[in-house]
Design an enzyme around this catalytic site. Structure first.
Site, PDB file in Angstrom:
ATOM      1  N   THR A 293       2.422  -4.459   2.867  1.00 32.92           N
ATOM      2  CA  THR A 293       1.382  -5.194   3.585  1.00 32.92           C
ATOM      3  C   THR A 293       2.028  -5.875   4.779  1.00 32.92           C
ATOM      4  OG1 THR A 293       0.141  -5.555   1.552  1.00 32.92           O
ATOM      5  CG2 THR A 293      -0.409  -6.954   3.433  1.00 32.92           C
TER       6      THR A 293
ATOM      7  N   LYS B  97      -6.702  -4.058   4.313  1.00 33.76           N
ATOM      8  CA  LYS B  97      -5.858  -4.749   3.324  1.00 33.76           C
ATOM      9  C   LYS B  97      -5.778  -6.241   3.628  1.00 33.76           C
ATOM     10  CE  LYS B  97      -3.073  -5.552  -0.062  1.00 33.76           C
ATOM     11  NZ  LYS B  97      -1.726  -5.009  -0.224  1.00 33.76           N
TER      12      LYS B  97
END
Length: 293
Positions: free
Chosen positions: A96, A171
């Protein structure tokens, strides 16, 4: 057998790397600490001395590291994987990272002849070990098809959001909403405790109520019980993801993202006090009674 270099063996990466072994891939590993790789090596994985070493002859390189800085280091640092990865290697970024970083890495690695797949994931470590993650992909459609054989071992669901960077956008939205929910839950439970409510009844009501998202369902039990064993996501990581999301929001929205900023501030406090503890433990920061005036 297809050859995969897997870089980053944290709570998620360890299980993901194991899935490639389960699927019969030839797997080469690199992690800052070799200790985390020992059981995978015992199962047949090879150990590399650096990301550069791991990428030699790999058909795909998969990274699962903490943040932009770590991602740049393992791909483009002095001993980065891009130094030795052959042209046509599929570069799969499961970390991420920030939106700007994902797009920059796409440009940088594509310029070196690699095929970059923006592929952050959702799911807990048990889902990673079982190959049941949801993969949030940003890539050219043709590149995704080339990468699919390297994605299917780790994910039961592949969601293609568009061009490189779009998987990361979703995300960050997902993790920002999680941050807001968990921070709000901590404050709500703290209010209930200090007001003297029956916490068994409060928990039962929350679990059955309209606000009971999966995050609330999971964390409410742990917060009330003050049981934070087996941390799956730390305060430091949640703070990082929320901060990346706020930066993206500020670049896209006319109004300041006030709710998102409040969540970042909550996690900044938790990060300072307990960076490596489970994120739900932040209730201990907000549950102290107010001092009499």
């Amino acid at each position: 057998m297809p050859r995969v270099a897997f870089i980053g063996l944290g709570r998620m990466g360890h299980g993901m790397a194991g899935r490639y072994l389960d699927a019969g891939f030839t797997v080469t590993l690199w992690n800052r600490s070799k200790t985390k790789a020992e059981d995978l090596i015992a199962r047949g994985a090879h150990w590399a001395t650096s990301p550069e070493d791991a990428a030699i002859d790999a058909d795909a390189v998969v990274t699962m590291v903490a943040d932009d800085e770590a991602s740049r280091a393992v791909w483009l640092g002095p001993k980065g994987a891009a130094k030795t990865a052959k042209a046509g290697t599929i570069a799969i970024e499961c970390s991420t990272v920030s939106y700007d970083h994902a797009r920059e890495m796409g440009r940088e690695l594509n310029a070196r002849g690699l095929i970059y797949i923006d592929c952050p994931v959702t799911g807990l470590p048990d889902a990673a070990a079982a190959g049941k993650l949801t993969l949030l992909v940003g890539a050219d459609a043709a590149d995704l098809e080339r990468a699919r054989p390297y994605l299917e071992p780790i994910g039961s669901t592949i969601r293609h959001f568009g061009a490189v960077g779009s998987g990361t956008v979703y995300k960050l939205i997902n993790n920002l909403m999680g941050a807001i929910q968990i921070a709000g839950l901590a404050e709500g439970l703290a209010i209930a405790e200090q007001a003297g409510l029956d916490m068994t009844l409060v928990l039962e009501s929350i679990q059955a109520g309209v606000a009971a998202s999966p995050q609330v369902q999971r964390h409410s039990k742990r917060m009330v019980a003050r049981d934070f064993s087996g941390a799956t996501f730390t305060s430091a990581l949640r703070h990082k993801d929320a901060a990346y999301a706020v930066k993206l929001a500020e670049s896209l929205l006319a109004d300041k993202p006030l709710v998102a900023r409040a969540a970042v501030e909550s996690y900044a406090r938790a990060k300072a006090a307990m960076p490596d503890d489970d994120e739900g433990k932040m209730i201990e920061l907000v549950s102290r009674p107010k001092k009499p005036s």
